[in-house]
Scaffold this motif. Sequence first.
Motif, PDB file in Angstrom:
ATOM      1  N   GLN A 441      -3.674  -1.462   1.470  1.00  0.00           N
ATOM      2  CA  GLN A 441      -4.931  -2.181   1.643  1.00  0.00           C
ATOM      3  C   GLN A 441      -5.189  -2.531   3.110  1.00  0.00           C
ATOM      4  OE1 GLN A 441      -7.256  -2.544  -0.741  1.00  0.00           O
ATOM      5  NE2 GLN A 441      -5.812  -1.324  -1.961  1.00  0.00           N
ATOM      6  N   ARG A 442      -4.131  -2.926   3.830  1.00  0.00           N
ATOM      7  CA  ARG A 442      -4.308  -3.293   5.241  1.00  0.00           C
ATOM      8  C   ARG A 442      -4.792  -2.101   6.058  1.00  0.00           C
ATOM      9  NH1 ARG A 442      -6.059  -7.441   7.833  1.00  0.00           N
ATOM     10  NH2 ARG A 442      -5.131  -7.790   9.873  1.00  0.00           N
ATOM     11  N   THR A 443      -4.279  -0.922   5.736  1.00  0.00           N
ATOM     12  CA  THR A 443      -4.737   0.284   6.433  1.00  0.00           C
ATOM     13  C   THR A 443      -6.218   0.526   6.167  1.00  0.00           C
ATOM     14  OG1 THR A 443      -2.532   1.266   6.262  1.00  0.00           O
ATOM     15  CG2 THR A 443      -4.358   2.758   6.690  1.00  0.00           C
ATOM     16  N   LYS A 444      -6.641   0.363   4.921  1.00  0.00           N
ATOM     17  CA  LYS A 444      -8.049   0.534   4.591  1.00  0.00           C
ATOM     18  C   LYS A 444      -8.907  -0.485   5.340  1.00  0.00           C
ATOM     19  CE  LYS A 444      -7.310   2.440  -0.049  1.00  0.00           C
ATOM     20  NZ  LYS A 444      -7.493   2.195  -1.513  1.00  0.00           N
ATOM     21  N   GLU A 445      -8.432  -1.733   5.421  1.00  0.00           N
ATOM     22  CA  GLU A 445      -9.179  -2.765   6.149  1.00  0.00           C
ATOM     23  C   GLU A 445      -9.326  -2.405   7.621  1.00  0.00           C
ATOM     24  OE1 GLU A 445      -7.766  -6.657   3.522  1.00  0.00           O
ATOM     25  OE2 GLU A 445      -6.817  -6.202   5.438  1.00  0.00           O
ATOM     26  N   PHE A 446      -8.233  -1.978   8.235  1.00  0.00           N
ATOM     27  CA  PHE A 446      -8.229  -1.639   9.656  1.00  0.00           C
ATOM     28  C   PHE A 446      -9.212  -0.505   9.942  1.00  0.00           C
ATOM     29  CE2 PHE A 446      -5.611   0.321  13.298  1.00  0.00           C
ATOM     30  CZ  PHE A 446      -6.206  -0.477  14.242  1.00  0.00           C
ATOM     31  N   ARG A 447      -9.389   0.370   8.948  1.00  0.00           N
ATOM     32  CA  ARG A 447     -10.276   1.524   9.120  1.00  0.00           C
ATOM     33  C   ARG A 447     -11.685   1.289   8.579  1.00  0.00           C
ATOM     34  NH1 ARG A 447      -6.273   6.489   7.236  1.00  0.00           N
ATOM     35  NH2 ARG A 447      -4.726   6.238   8.909  1.00  0.00           N
ATOM     36  N   SER A 448     -11.938   0.111   8.032  1.00  0.00           N
ATOM     37  CA  SER A 448     -13.217  -0.143   7.358  1.00  0.00           C
ATOM     38  C   SER A 448     -14.334  -0.489   8.316  1.00  0.00           C
ATOM     39  CB  SER A 448     -13.043  -1.286   6.352  1.00  0.00           C
ATOM     40  OG  SER A 448     -12.925  -2.553   7.030  1.00  0.00           O
ATOM     41  N   ILE A 449     -14.020  -0.729   9.567  1.00  0.00           N
ATOM     42  CA  ILE A 449     -15.002  -1.264  10.512  1.00  0.00           C
ATOM     43  C   ILE A 449     -16.084  -0.230  10.822  1.00  0.00           C
ATOM     44  CG2 ILE A 449     -15.310  -2.211  12.839  1.00  0.00           C
ATOM     45  CD1 ILE A 449     -12.267  -3.001  12.638  1.00  0.00           C
ATOM     46  N   LYS A 450     -17.331  -0.609  10.595  1.00  0.00           N
ATOM     47  CA  LYS A 450     -18.480   0.239  10.901  1.00  0.00           C
ATOM     48  C   LYS A 450     -19.471  -0.603  11.704  1.00  0.00           C
ATOM     49  CE  LYS A 450     -17.201   3.897   8.459  1.00  0.00           C
ATOM     50  NZ  LYS A 450     -15.819   3.407   8.174  1.00  0.00           N
ATOM     51  N   ILE A 451     -19.886  -0.092  12.843  1.00  0.00           N
ATOM     52  CA  ILE A 451     -20.754  -0.839  13.761  1.00  0.00           C
ATOM     53  C   ILE A 451     -22.112  -0.132  13.850  1.00  0.00           C
ATOM     54  CG2 ILE A 451     -21.027  -1.682  16.119  1.00  0.00           C
ATOM     55  CD1 ILE A 451     -17.935  -1.582  16.339  1.00  0.00           C
ATOM     56  N   SER A 452     -23.196  -0.904  13.735  1.00  0.00           N
ATOM     57  CA  SER A 452     -24.535  -0.325  13.795  1.00  0.00           C
ATOM     58  C   SER A 452     -25.529  -1.351  14.329  1.00  0.00           C
ATOM     59  CB  SER A 452     -24.967   0.144  12.387  1.00  0.00           C
ATOM     60  OG  SER A 452     -25.003  -0.954  11.491  1.00  0.00           O
ATOM     61  N   LYS A 453     -26.721  -0.880  14.640  1.00  0.00           N
ATOM     62  CA  LYS A 453     -27.781  -1.791  15.107  1.00  0.00           C
ATOM     63  C   LYS A 453     -28.308  -2.626  13.942  1.00  0.00           C
ATOM     64  CE  LYS A 453     -29.416   1.326  18.759  1.00  0.00           C
ATOM     65  NZ  LYS A 453     -30.559   2.051  19.295  1.00  0.00           N
TER      66      LYS A 453
END
Length: 453
Positions: A441-453
Amino acid sequence: MKRSLLVMIVLSALVISSFAAVKVIQVNVTDTTGVPVPVTMTMFQVRNLIGVTFPANWESLRVYQNGKEIPYQIDDVDMNGHISGPDILAFSATAPVTIKVSDDISIGAPHYPNLFKVSKNEMGGYVVSTTDDVLKAVVSDHGLVNITKFGKVNGDIVDQIGIARINGFPHSTYWANGKLGGNAEQTSDAFKVVYMKILENSPVRLTVLTKLEAMPFVGLYQNLITSIYPNGDVLVDTTFDFESYADLMKLQVMITHPLSNLDNASDAVHMLPVFRRLVWADQQGISPLDYWLQRNAVIYVNNHPYIIFPFSDNMNPPYWGATYIFASEENWRSNFSQNLGLGVAEILPHTAPLYDDYSKWMKGNTWVYESQEFRDGQFEWTPGEFYNNPITKNILVPSNTPKQWGKLAIHYIPGNQVKFVRLYSVYNANNITKAIQYLVQRTKEFRSIKISK
């Protein structure tokens, strides 16, 4: 007259305020463990997202989670004393976040309390701790981090976070005449320190900036941005900059002694997802899963297999001394002691590529577990067993002569750059199953970040 002037000032402020514009950046974060997820972005990224022509007042920047303001910091990584493109905006989140920036010049900078205390030690480095003393660490004079306390556990939990291991030919004239010269190997604790600085601002994390020259490899620099979080995460951004020619056989980042120097951790195990590729398995014509099943070193959690074995056991490798080597990088790996309820993990930000071209894969990053060290990166030395096996004999040329070494070496030229981003995590779990579930789960969290306007 004074009254009229005061009225004009107030009216001017109201006019300015009424025309103030706000730009918004959305950051999606998915958190299932409840442990805050580290989010970072450069001010170049922030600037591009809000628009390069927007007259931002950077002091107005605020970060909101569920409508509530949360702390952030901007790390001055180029150390020029003001906000600039390479600087890093950092915060931790457990849910989606909104970043707001205004052009209103009347808004001042926020002030958040520091989470870390810092003091110098007699060895030329620093002792750091969270203000609640839950986490303590020692930062060496070379910028390497040793976690010495986490929760109720005191001692050498994990050492030399950020260290690199480099092997090659520092006096090579290969580009001129094909000759390599003598071989040398060195680690970061023996490199020349160009600078090491701990940034004072720490409402989110404690950041250490380090630049080392990788002597005796003149002109090869290791640049480290190492950030310690109060929850036990240590985010390490390592960049190797080549300002001269270099012919290398190893370029690896590492951590040393994860749990292995602790009392009451003799039960510790090493665990990770099953390798997608392991040379030893390929040479035997079996899968990596079968290789570890033969060694009684597989556990199933939620119907998925994971490698698990005593952390101090080399598990009888077919050859070479490492427990595993010539192995694909996977999503995470960890040492874990159920007796202490404590683990140390390495988590990758992306799933590593696995090329069909075996030779190309061997020239890339692979994993090694040796001397209870997590080694991660390029490893070009190959044993004679490669060339006595029909599966691997034609992959690479033998490496038992200086002439062949030149064909195996990675040949870097000035301007080349190699980058590693790794999350090293000290964590608690009740048992092995819970530890594996947490790391998935921690790996998924670390990779979950999506940045947009």
